[in-house]
Design a protein around this motif. Structure first.
Motif, PDB file in Angstrom:
ATOM      1  N   PHE A   4       1.845  14.131   0.928  1.00  0.00           N
ATOM      2  CA  PHE A   4       0.872  13.411   0.096  1.00  0.00           C
ATOM      3  C   PHE A   4       0.921  11.915   0.406  1.00  0.00           C
ATOM      4  O   PHE A   4      -0.106  11.283   0.667  1.00  0.00           O
TER       5      PHE A   4
ATOM      6  N   SER B 191      -6.670  12.772  -9.187  1.00  0.00           N
ATOM      7  CA  SER B 191      -6.574  11.329  -9.427  1.00  0.00           C
ATOM      8  C   SER B 191      -7.168  10.960 -10.786  1.00  0.00           C
ATOM      9  O   SER B 191      -6.608  10.130 -11.520  1.00  0.00           O
TER      10      SER B 191
ATOM     11  N   TYR C 272       0.168  11.062   4.376  1.00  0.00           N
ATOM     12  CA  TYR C 272      -1.228  11.315   4.750  1.00  0.00           C
ATOM     13  C   TYR C 272      -2.135  10.224   4.185  1.00  0.00           C
ATOM     14  O   TYR C 272      -2.977   9.660   4.901  1.00  0.00           O
ATOM     15  N   LYS C 273      -1.959   9.917   2.898  1.00  0.00           N
ATOM     16  CA  LYS C 273      -2.785   8.880   2.264  1.00  0.00           C
ATOM     17  C   LYS C 273      -2.568   7.528   2.941  1.00  0.00           C
ATOM     18  O   LYS C 273      -3.520   6.788   3.212  1.00  0.00           O
ATOM     19  N   TYR C 274      -1.294   7.223   3.226  1.00  0.00           N
ATOM     20  CA  TYR C 274      -0.996   5.919   3.826  1.00  0.00           C
ATOM     21  C   TYR C 274      -1.558   5.831   5.248  1.00  0.00           C
ATOM     22  O   TYR C 274      -2.130   4.791   5.632  1.00  0.00           O
TER      23      TYR C 274
ATOM     24  N   TYR D 180       1.018   4.159  -2.931  1.00  0.00           N
ATOM     25  CA  TYR D 180       0.792   5.589  -2.724  1.00  0.00           C
ATOM     26  C   TYR D 180       1.990   6.406  -3.203  1.00  0.00           C
ATOM     27  O   TYR D 180       1.827   7.522  -3.708  1.00  0.00           O
TER      28      TYR D 180
ATOM     29  N   ASN E 106       0.828  -1.206   0.000  1.00  0.00           N
ATOM     30  CA  ASN E 106       0.000   0.000   0.000  1.00  0.00           C
ATOM     31  C   ASN E 106       0.862   1.257   0.000  1.00  0.00           C
ATOM     32  O   ASN E 106       0.584   2.214  -0.725  1.00  0.00           O
TER      33      ASN E 106
ATOM     34  N   MET F  61      -4.121   7.304   6.563  1.00  0.00           N
ATOM     35  CA  MET F  61      -5.572   7.125   6.494  1.00  0.00           C
ATOM     36  C   MET F  61      -5.924   5.674   6.162  1.00  0.00           C
ATOM     37  O   MET F  61      -6.804   5.074   6.781  1.00  0.00           O
ATOM     38  N   CYS F  62      -5.209   5.108   5.187  1.00  0.00           N
ATOM     39  CA  CYS F  62      -5.442   3.722   4.777  1.00  0.00           C
ATOM     40  C   CYS F  62      -5.085   2.754   5.904  1.00  0.00           C
ATOM     41  O   CYS F  62      -5.838   1.820   6.200  1.00  0.00           O
TER      42      CYS F  62
ATOM     43  N   SER G  94      -8.648  17.023  -5.004  1.00  0.00           N
ATOM     44  CA  SER G  94      -7.824  15.821  -4.852  1.00  0.00           C
ATOM     45  C   SER G  94      -8.351  14.685  -5.721  1.00  0.00           C
ATOM     46  O   SER G  94      -7.577  13.971  -6.380  1.00  0.00           O
ATOM     47  N   ARG G  95      -9.681  14.531  -5.722  1.00  0.00           N
ATOM     48  CA  ARG G  95     -10.303  13.486  -6.549  1.00  0.00           C
ATOM     49  C   ARG G  95     -10.077  13.766  -8.038  1.00  0.00           C
ATOM     50  O   ARG G  95      -9.770  12.862  -8.817  1.00  0.00           O
TER      51      ARG G  95
ATOM     52  N   LYS H 281       1.514   6.756  -6.870  1.00  0.00           N
ATOM     53  CA  LYS H 281       0.494   7.779  -7.169  1.00  0.00           C
ATOM     54  C   LYS H 281       1.090   9.179  -7.019  1.00  0.00           C
ATOM     55  O   LYS H 281       0.824  10.078  -7.823  1.00  0.00           O
TER      56      LYS H 281
END
Length: 301
Positions: free
Chosen positions: A78, A278, A81-83, A39, A35, A85-86, A274-275, A42
């Motif tokens: 980036f 992506s 933060y994403k990681y 990220y 994961n 949350m996941c 953000s969406r 990404k």
């Protein structure tokens, strides 16, 4: 006590270390490590930085990253933060995951860079079962350098470092292997790691310039889609695609935060930006839009 300002340069190579808080491992299993690297990929698509090496341990990870004109703090925020949350959602927990900010040291010379790749790759020798065979560890880039496996995440640029060992791919990989196994016996990078020494290394790398006019980029995309600013915000397919490309390219070429893009476009929240970023990243991989960034670069200069 206020935090020290981070030493940064937009065209530097960094040794980055991220570490979890003491009571929890940063990666509980292989899926967590996958994961994190996903990220990072990404983020790489968004910010277009370069990764020269990595090694993920249980409670920390090392990376060698070429910022390539982007802000290293934005890159790592980036990813982390994403990681986080996941990770929290997956393991049903709350609260902080990372220990303070990430640590960074600017790489100061080619010699240091080569030795640093050895240090990063040899972190795996601290893992039981990999003491004598760090190249067999799945979450390190060493096996990619040695030509033993493909880069499943499409993250690593090994050409830059290997080119210093020869132009022939096979012999360069052999020489690199000999180098790192020899240098491992004599270096102790850890003693000087993350010092406050304000050093940097630029070499002859080409850096992606990110000071383009946001307004000009928005205008170019609107012209390409043959829509005006009013139509841009109506809910229709070409409007969504245009907005997604605008958000993605403003992040990539202008180094803007989501909040900055909100102000530029108006009537749109950060989560939506953000969406859209992506979606834009997916669009530029589509044959229809694969050349759009080069087209914009040519027109925006």
């Amino acid at each position: 006590m206020p935090r020290m300002a981070r030493e940064k340069s937009y065209d530097s190579i960094y040794h980055i270390m991220v570490k979890s808080i003491s009571e929890v491992n940063l990666f509980k299993d292989d899926e967590d490590k996958i994961n994190y690297l996903n990220y990072m990929k990404k983020a790489q698509e968004q910010f277009e930085f370069i990764v020269y090496a990595y090694c993920l341990m249980d409670n920390h990870a090392h990376f060698i990253i070429d910022a390539n004109g982007a802000d290293i703090s934005k890159i790592m925020h980036f990813i982390n933060y994403k990681y986080a949350m996941c990770f929290n959602k997956r393991h049903k927990r709350h609260g902080h995951l990372f220990q303070d900010r990430f640590k960074s040291k600017i790489v100061k010379s080619e010699r240091y860079l080569f030795a640093l790749t050895a240090y990063v790759h040899f972190n795996a020798t601290a893992i039981k079962g990999y003491e004598d065979h760090p190249e067999e560890y799945s979450f390190s880039s060493l096996a990619i350098y040695l030509g033993l496996k493909k880069d499943n995440f499409d993250l690593i640029d090994d050409v830059f470092v290997l080119s210093m060992f020869g132009l022939n791919d096979v012999s360069a990989r052999v020489q690199y292997r000999d180098f790192i196994f020899k240098v491992k016996k004599f270096i102790d990078i850890q003693k000087e790691e993350f010092s406050n020494e304000p050093t940097e290394y630029r070499s002859m790398r080409k850096i992606l310039v990110r000071d383009f006019s946001p307004e000009k980029i928005i205008l170019i995309i609107m012209q390409k889609f043959n829509i005006n600013k009013y139509a841009l915000f109506k809910y229709r397919r070409d409007g969504v695609e245009a907005k997604a490309l605008i958000c993605f390219i403003l992040r990539k070429l202008c180094d803007l935060k989501c909040a900055d893009i909100c102000k530029l476009l108006g009537n749109i929240g950060q989560a939506r930006v953000s969406r859209l970023c992506s979606i834009g990243a997916e669009l530029v991989r589509n044959k229809k839009y694969e050349c759009i960034i080069n087209e914009i670069l040519q027109q925006a200069l």
